[in-house]
Design a protein around this motif. Structure first.
Motif, PDB file in Angstrom:
ATOM      1  N   THR A   1      -3.590   0.878  -9.154  1.00 35.29           N
ATOM      2  CA  THR A   1      -3.994  -0.187  -8.239  1.00 35.29           C
ATOM      3  C   THR A   1      -4.404  -1.429  -9.018  1.00 35.29           C
ATOM      4  OG1 THR A   1      -4.692   1.343  -6.502  1.00 35.29           O
ATOM      5  CG2 THR A   1      -5.694  -0.861  -6.499  1.00 35.29           C
TER       6      THR A   1
ATOM      7  N   PRO B   1      -3.689   6.358  -8.196  1.00 32.54           N
ATOM      8  CA  PRO B   1      -4.720   5.397  -7.763  1.00 32.54           C
ATOM      9  C   PRO B   1      -5.107   4.420  -8.873  1.00 32.54           C
ATOM     10  CG  PRO B   1      -5.230   7.567  -6.917  1.00 32.54           C
ATOM     11  CD  PRO B   1      -4.048   7.736  -7.833  1.00 32.54           C
TER      12      PRO B   1
ATOM     13  N   GLN C   1      -0.130  -7.727  -4.928  1.00 33.55           N
ATOM     14  CA  GLN C   1      -1.102  -6.633  -4.906  1.00 33.55           C
ATOM     15  C   GLN C   1      -0.393  -5.290  -4.713  1.00 33.55           C
ATOM     16  OE1 GLN C   1      -4.692  -6.697  -5.097  1.00 33.55           O
ATOM     17  NE2 GLN C   1      -4.364  -4.472  -5.251  1.00 33.55           N
TER      18      GLN C   1
ATOM     19  N   LEU D   1       0.850  -1.185   0.000  1.00 28.23           N
ATOM     20  CA  LEU D   1       0.000   0.000   0.000  1.00 28.23           C
ATOM     21  C   LEU D   1       0.890   1.240   0.000  1.00 28.23           C
ATOM     22  CD1 LEU D   1      -2.769   1.415   0.358  1.00 28.23           C
ATOM     23  CD2 LEU D   1      -2.460   1.102   2.836  1.00 28.23           C
TER      24      LEU D   1
ATOM     25  N   THR E   1      -1.609  -1.355  -4.129  1.00 30.05           N
ATOM     26  CA  THR E   1      -2.734  -0.478  -3.857  1.00 30.05           C
ATOM     27  C   THR E   1      -2.221   0.939  -3.649  1.00 30.05           C
ATOM     28  OG1 THR E   1      -3.941  -2.280  -2.788  1.00 30.05           O
ATOM     29  CG2 THR E   1      -4.713  -0.033  -2.370  1.00 30.05           C
ATOM     30  N   VAL E   2      -2.752   1.870  -4.427  1.00 30.90           N
ATOM     31  CA  VAL E   2      -2.344   3.263  -4.349  1.00 30.90           C
ATOM     32  C   VAL E   2      -3.519   4.077  -3.830  1.00 30.90           C
ATOM     33  CG1 VAL E   2      -1.354   5.217  -5.587  1.00 30.90           C
ATOM     34  CG2 VAL E   2      -0.825   2.880  -6.321  1.00 30.90           C
ATOM     35  N   SER E   3      -3.329   4.693  -2.693  1.00 24.37           N
ATOM     36  CA  SER E   3      -4.402   5.487  -2.086  1.00 24.37           C
ATOM     37  C   SER E   3      -4.296   6.941  -2.520  1.00 24.37           C
ATOM     38  CB  SER E   3      -4.337   5.387  -0.567  1.00 24.37           C
ATOM     39  OG  SER E   3      -3.125   5.933  -0.093  1.00 24.37           O
TER      40      SER E   3
END
Length: 124
Positions: free
Chosen positions: A91, A88, A119, A11, A121-123
């Motif tokens: 992701t 994002p 995985q 993340l 995941t880019v917030s």
């Protein structure tokens, strides 16, 4: 037979960086083109970047060009994907893949050996 194991996902905030690694088994790694693909939820798997056997040639999808860099270390049987300026929309589950020997670098349908995926995941 080629076995591929990815690592390095996680993340990260938008604008951040990650480096993915893919360790390959077998004696033919240095003779084999390699690639990274990704699959976002609800979407088809797509090409991200590929690199020729000795690293002289690389291709990138338009969506990652200028932000991602694919590289390889044939002494370590490892291919990397350096991902900078993450967004994002990056992701996805990222997969390392390899085609049979003597396949054309950009014949993406030929990439038939796959890792389990990692995985990213880019917030926002």
């Amino acid at each position: 037979q080629v076995q591929l194991v990815e690592s390095g996902g996680g993340l990260v905030q938008a604008g951040g960086s990650l480096r993915l690694s893919c360790a390959a088994s077998g004696r033919t790694f240095s003779s084999r083109n390699m690639g990274w693909f990704r699959q976002a939820p609800g979407k088809e798997r797509e090409f991200v970047a590929v690199i020729s056997a000795y690293g002289a040639t690389t291709y990138y999808s338009d969506s990652v060009k200028g932000r991602f860099t694919i590289s390889r270390d044939n002494t370590k049987n490892t291919v990397y994907l350096q991902m900078n300026s993450l967004k994002p929309e990056d992701t996805a589950v990222y997969y390392c893949a390899a085609p049979p020997l003597n396949s054309r670098l950009t014949d993406f349908s030929a990439y038939s050996y796959w890792g389990q995926g990692t995985q990213v995941t880019v917030s926002s």
